[in-house]
Write a protein that holds these residues in place. Structure first.
Motif, PDB file in Angstrom:
ATOM      1  N   GLY A  39      53.445  45.791  43.543  1.00 11.61           N
ATOM      2  CA  GLY A  39      53.079  45.876  45.065  1.00 11.61           C
ATOM      3  C   GLY A  39      52.364  46.995  45.085  1.00 11.61           C
ATOM      4  O   GLY A  39      51.493  46.956  46.007  1.00 11.61           O
ATOM      5  N   ILE A  40      52.858  48.194  44.721  1.00 12.39           N
ATOM      6  CA  ILE A  40      52.276  49.593  45.280  1.00 12.39           C
ATOM      7  C   ILE A  40      50.785  49.551  44.348  1.00 12.39           C
ATOM      8  O   ILE A  40      49.787  49.862  45.333  1.00 12.39           O
ATOM      9  CB  ILE A  40      53.067  50.678  44.535  1.00 12.39           C
ATOM     10  CG1 ILE A  40      54.356  50.774  45.367  1.00 12.39           C
ATOM     11  CG2 ILE A  40      52.257  51.924  44.546  1.00 12.39           C
ATOM     12  CD1 ILE A  40      55.325  51.808  44.425  1.00 12.39           C
ATOM     13  N   ALA A  41      50.634  48.991  43.242  1.00 14.93           N
ATOM     14  CA  ALA A  41      49.357  49.124  42.976  1.00 14.93           C
ATOM     15  C   ALA A  41      48.452  48.003  43.677  1.00 14.93           C
ATOM     16  O   ALA A  41      47.223  48.522  43.919  1.00 14.93           O
ATOM     17  CB  ALA A  41      49.303  48.889  41.606  1.00 14.93           C
ATOM     18  N   ILE A  57      55.506  50.096  51.970  1.00 16.96           N
ATOM     19  CA  ILE A  57      56.435  49.804  50.781  1.00 16.96           C
ATOM     20  C   ILE A  57      58.041  50.223  51.233  1.00 16.96           C
ATOM     21  O   ILE A  57      58.850  49.441  51.134  1.00 16.96           O
ATOM     22  CB  ILE A  57      56.240  50.590  49.558  1.00 16.96           C
ATOM     23  CG1 ILE A  57      55.059  49.818  48.675  1.00 16.96           C
ATOM     24  CG2 ILE A  57      57.336  50.754  48.532  1.00 16.96           C
ATOM     25  CD1 ILE A  57      55.348  48.517  48.290  1.00 16.96           C
ATOM     26  N   ILE A  58      57.969  51.621  51.838  1.00 16.96           N
ATOM     27  CA  ILE A  58      59.411  51.857  52.503  1.00 16.96           C
ATOM     28  C   ILE A  58      59.771  50.752  53.419  1.00 16.96           C
ATOM     29  O   ILE A  58      61.034  50.477  53.334  1.00 16.96           O
ATOM     30  CB  ILE A  58      59.150  53.247  53.055  1.00 16.96           C
ATOM     31  CG1 ILE A  58      58.978  54.434  51.813  1.00 16.96           C
ATOM     32  CG2 ILE A  58      60.684  53.600  53.814  1.00 16.96           C
ATOM     33  CD1 ILE A  58      58.736  55.562  52.370  1.00 16.96           C
ATOM     34  N   SER A  97      51.250  49.550  59.013  1.00 14.80           N
ATOM     35  CA  SER A  97      52.213  49.326  57.994  1.00 14.80           C
ATOM     36  C   SER A  97      53.198  48.070  58.209  1.00 14.80           C
ATOM     37  O   SER A  97      53.597  47.586  57.231  1.00 14.80           O
ATOM     38  CB  SER A  97      53.199  50.453  57.769  1.00 14.80           C
ATOM     39  OG  SER A  97      52.993  51.618  58.687  1.00 14.80           O
ATOM     40  N   VAL A  98      53.493  47.876  59.438  1.00 17.58           N
ATOM     41  CA  VAL A  98      54.305  46.599  59.699  1.00 17.58           C
ATOM     42  C   VAL A  98      53.519  45.294  59.309  1.00 17.58           C
ATOM     43  O   VAL A  98      54.056  44.326  58.598  1.00 17.58           O
ATOM     44  CB  VAL A  98      54.760  46.558  61.123  1.00 17.58           C
ATOM     45  CG1 VAL A  98      55.469  45.418  61.510  1.00 17.58           C
ATOM     46  CG2 VAL A  98      55.840  47.801  61.481  1.00 17.58           C
ATOM     47  N   THR A  99      52.166  45.487  59.624  1.00 14.76           N
ATOM     48  CA  THR A  99      51.381  44.305  59.328  1.00 14.76           C
ATOM     49  C   THR A  99      51.443  44.047  57.525  1.00 14.76           C
ATOM     50  O   THR A  99      51.551  42.869  57.346  1.00 14.76           O
ATOM     51  CB  THR A  99      49.817  44.605  59.699  1.00 14.76           C
ATOM     52  OG1 THR A  99      49.877  44.755  61.232  1.00 14.76           O
ATOM     53  CG2 THR A  99      49.193  43.338  59.337  1.00 14.76           C
ATOM     54  N   LEU A 100      51.121  45.256  57.095  1.00 17.58           N
ATOM     55  CA  LEU A 100      51.070  45.134  55.718  1.00 17.58           C
ATOM     56  C   LEU A 100      52.473  44.817  54.910  1.00 17.58           C
ATOM     57  O   LEU A 100      52.534  43.935  54.090  1.00 17.58           O
ATOM     58  CB  LEU A 100      50.733  46.371  54.694  1.00 17.58           C
ATOM     59  CG  LEU A 100      49.899  46.366  53.815  1.00 17.58           C
ATOM     60  CD1 LEU A 100      48.788  45.495  53.605  1.00 17.58           C
ATOM     61  CD2 LEU A 100      49.481  48.114  53.652  1.00 17.58           C
ATOM     62  N   ALA A 101      53.499  45.369  55.497  1.00 14.84           N
ATOM     63  CA  ALA A 101      54.954  45.080  55.252  1.00 14.84           C
ATOM     64  C   ALA A 101      55.317  43.771  55.106  1.00 14.84           C
ATOM     65  O   ALA A 101      55.991  43.077  54.287  1.00 14.84           O
ATOM     66  CB  ALA A 101      55.851  45.985  55.779  1.00 14.84           C
TER      67      ALA A 101
END
Lengths: 527, 313
Positions: free
Chosen positions: B246-248, B106-107, B185-189
């Motif tokens: 998105g966080i949830a 998320i960041i 995290s990049v994949t998810l972001a």
């Protein structure tokens, strides 16, 4: 502190370099640790409650067995030092070898062994047979125990050397006294490695440390028999849901060994310096019919299907790589002591007309048969469509119902009519180690609705099994096994679809891998 | 605001009860028997029946439900059928990895997607706008596992810069944690960047045409100040909503990324538990997810009040 753009870039590059260097250093520093990716996630620790292979393999690290099979599937002593059978075959006495101790320091006694046998023989199909002929099982002294039988049991060593689903592992009496349906939560064995319960993360990772007090047999390792020499201090086991990630991790030195690499993924490691070993126990696929429900309760219909099934078609479509598969009509496994072609002829569409005549003679009245298949298990994916195509050629209407593995297992265990959630045709996959014993091979469970899925009901086979278990002469045992195989083909218990190899991948520095019929990693070392 | 928090906490009790009833009912209605799965492929019917009895699965459903609910009311979510470990311990064991992954994703998303969306809106119909939108469509369309494996192939296998897999706690080894988190995290972001950039752009486009923006410009504010100080805060409500949801979603839906990078998080636990029909674990997780959604919605409402004092509940 403020950084300009150039400094920021420099910092990022340094961080990346540090990251790369420390990744390599971490790998180099872990030389007495073997990092192992198994074929499935360990969640159940009790090797008696479940027949899951991953639990069995875990148990081979932690527990020891009385006997174990060598690479020729012959029983050899493991915990046992000596044994003798009376002339009439009714009394067997076994003595444990010296130096056996559990991980909590207690010596292994005859009482522990007896409790372990009593727990095991309530659930294992071979154990059930041994139990049924045992009048008395007693401890003679601290390290000796005896069976007094009601009739000879020639398959005694074969039973005590059960290597798979479900092996006889020896546990402390206080644990083995639990009912088999009560899962044990304490993992104490006398095997070459100790399970680290505090590091157990179900479905994620689990570890073992070397049992420094373990006394291996002096013979060299051979299959599951011989000396189990624990060489590395620690074994870290990591479950990879993605096989592709596991292969990348092996190449990136984050893993040392992958238990199972499928034939189609083998290509990812070819041309690298990784070791690729053909697993000692190939995989065998089968078609199973539901004997408890029409229309496949009619042997003529089962025979019609048998006549058109060609193993090569299934292997070509399901495996693809001719180097990785072989046709095999031996129901106790090709390359095993009981291998025989008795009763086997491969089917072909050339027999289609004759097969259609059998369908017409049978009681099949045009109903739609249900083929159930798990959609989430790759080894099953090609089987159901090909079977459906053959049924269509025969004029048998069919429908494939795809579900995930757990629903599949549940459905396959049902003897209900199709309209009430039953099934007609399914497939099953075995490792060869589960086929070698006429008493333990589930495909020969002919107890009807009380037996293994498919519910084969054939008292003649059960009688042949009883003859086999009584017979001490291996040649005569082989003759009985041949009769069993002929009977299975004649009545079409199931249709074998050939065997194919899977591979174990190891990093180049890993040594001393024993390619046993069950994947065991207790002997590994790193150069 | 305290009244809002108190009301939401109170209203979450019936929500959780309804979730409990639905989850329990759906699980028992779905095919699959944990005893069959536990016993394994070669188990005999007798062994399966004994296990079913041992696990209490032969009890009538209402009794099973009441027993479970009574346990939950006292904080006991039961034990996993398979591993015999407490459900709460299993959830907390996996929670950190998922939370850290979700927060880092998320960041990255917010740091990149919000400025990109804002620039796209500011340069509406320019090549920058089209490029950002094209990238966001691509980010949204390419499955996470494809991105993940490509990143892994280049950054781990070919260039040996980053580890392929695993999770390292930032509390134990911050450096190791960063190395292990970069690729997942990049994949998810990348997926969420696409969503948030689009929402930011559309929300800003609406605000940029309003009178107060024109007034701000007329007063001689710089373009940058108008965008960041006047327009963006007023466009923030829908962006906060999407980030919150998105966080949830990340916490409950990162299973693909967790599987590709072998991260032992909540997503994998959920899928494993569902496939194994590990009823107590699935029930515990669903209640946990419901709680996360209730909590995130509350936080979103509080954030609304902070960014837009006109909002009242």
């Amino acid at each position: 502190m403020k950084m300009n753009r150039r400094e920021a870039m420099l910092f990022s590059a340094s961080a990346m370099l540090f990251a790369a260097t420390s990744t390599r250093l971490a790998a180099q520093g872990a030389e007495s640790v073997v990092r192992f990716a198994p074929h499935a996630a360990l969640r159940v620790l009790d090797p008696v409650t479940t027949s899951a292979y991953v639990t069995r393999n875990h148990a081979y690290l932690v527990y020891d067995t009385l006997f174990a099979v060598d690479s020729n599937y012959a029983p050899q002593p493991q915990m046992v030092d000596s044994w003798e059978m009376s002339d009439d075959g009714l009394n067997w006495t076994f003595t444990l070898r010296d130096g056996l101790a559990f991980h909590d320091g207690a010596p292994v006694t005859a009482e522990d062994v007896i409790a372990s046998i009593r727990r095991w023989w309530q659930v294992d199909v071979v154990g059930l047979r041994l139990q049924s002929v045992t009048e008395e099982l007693t401890a003679d002294d601290e390290t000796s125990f005896s069976f007094r039988l009601s009739e000879p049991f020639g398959a005694m060593l074969e039973a005590l050397a059960r290597s798979s689903s479900i092996p006889l592992f020896v546990m402390p009496k206080r644990i083995a006294d639990l009912d088999p349906s009560t899962m044990l939560e304490e993992v104490i064995g006398s095997g070459p490695y100790r399970f680290l319960a505090e590091e157990f993360r179900p479905g994620v990772s689990w570890s073992y440390i070397r049992n420094e007090d373990y006394v291996p047999r002096s013979e060299p390792a051979d299959g599951l028999a011989g000396g189990k020499v624990p060489r590395v201090e620690r074994i870290d086991t990591i479950w990879f849901p993605s096989p592709d990630t596991a292969i990348s991790a092996l190449q990136n030195n984050e893993l040392d060994i992958i238990e199972t690499v499928s034939p189609d993924r083998r290509i990812m490691l070819q041309g690298t310096d990784m070791q690729l070993v053909e697993r000692a126990s190939p995989t065998a696929s089968t078609i199973r019919f539901n004997w408890s429900q029409p229309p496949f309760n009619d042997v003529r219909l089962r025979k019609a299907v048998q006549m058109v099934v060609s193993q090569l078609d299934y292997l070509d479509i399901g495996v693809g790589d001719p180097e990785a598969y072989q046709t095999c009509g031996a129901l106790f496994g090709c390359g095993t002591p009981l291998e025989t072609d008795a009763g086997y002829t491969d089917g072909s569409l050339e027999n289609l007309e004759a097969a259609k005549e059998l369908v017409a003679e049978s009681d099949y009245d045009g109903e739609t048969v249900i083929i159930i298949t798990p959609g989430d298990v790759a080894s099953f994916s090609a089987l159901a469509p090909l079977t459906q195509q053959l049924l269509t050629e025969l004029g048998i209407k069919s429908e494939i119902e795809t579900m995930e593995w757990s629903s599949f297992l549940d459905r396959r265990s049902s003897t209900d009519p199709v309209a009430e959630g039953g099934w007609n045709v399914a497939h099953a996959v075995f490792d060869r180690i589960d086929l070698v014993s006429p008493l333990g091979n589930m495909n020969f469970d002919a107890r009807g609705n009380e037996g293994y899925t498919g519910f084969v009901d054939d008292p003649e086979t059960e009688e042949l099994k009883t003859q086999y278990q009584r017979e001490p002469d291996p040649e005569k045992q082989k003759a009985i096994a041949e009769e069993m195989q002929k009977r299975a083909y004649d009545q079409v218990f199931y249709i074998p679809l050939g065997t194919y190899h899977q591979y174990t991948a190891l990093r180049p520095e890993v040594t001393d891998f024993v390619n046993a019929p069950v994947t065991v990693v207790y002997s590994l070392d790193k150069a | 605001m305290l009244r809002l928090v108190a009301l939401r906490i109170l209203s979450s009790v019936p929500v959780m009860f309804i979730v409990a009833v639905i989850v329990f009912g759906l699980l028992r209605l779905s095919p699959g028997d944990p005893a069959v799965i536990l016993a394994g492929d070669s188990a005999t019917p007798e062994a399966i029946a004994a296990l079913r009895q041992q696990l209490g699965l032969d009890q009538p459903l209402p009794i099973q439900f009441v027993t479970w609910l009574a346990g939950v009311a006292t904080g006991d979510f039961g034990q996993s059928i398979l591993s015999r470990m407490p459900v709460l311990a299993l959830i907390f064991d996996r929670l950190e990895a998922t939370l850290v992954l979700a927060v880092s994703a998320i960041i990255i998303t917010v740091l990149i997607a919000v400025p990109l969306g804002a620039i796209a809106a500011w340069r509406h119909n320019s090549w920058i706008d089209r490029a950002v939108m094209a990238l966001s469509v691509a980010g949204f369309s390419v499955p996470a596992f494809v991105i993940g494996y490509l990143l892994m192939l280049f950054f781990s296998v070919k260039w040996e810069l980053l580890p392929v897999q695993g999770y390292v706690s930032p509390f134990a080894d911050p450096g190791g944690a960063v190395r292990h988190l970069i690729l997942p995290s990049v994949t998810l972001a990348l997926v969420f960047m696409a969503l948030i950039a689009r929402v930011t752009r559309s929300s800003l486009l609406e605000v940029l045409n309003q009178d107060f923006v024109r007034t701000a410009r007329a007063k001689g504010n710089s373009q940058r100040r108008v965008l960041w100080r006047h327009a963006l805060p007023n466009a923030a409500v829908p962006i906060i909503t999407v980030i919150g949801i998105g966080i949830a979603m990340l916490i409950s839906g990162v299973v693909v990324t967790e599987s590709v990078f072998n991260i032992p998080g909540i997503g994998r636990l959920t899928i494993d538990a569902i496939l194994a029909r590990d009823y107590p674990v699935v029930q515990g997780l669903m209640l946990f997810f419901a709680l996360i959604y209730v909590g995130v919605n509350l936080l979103i409402d509080i954030a609304y009040i902070i960014v837009d004092p006109r909002i009242r509940y």
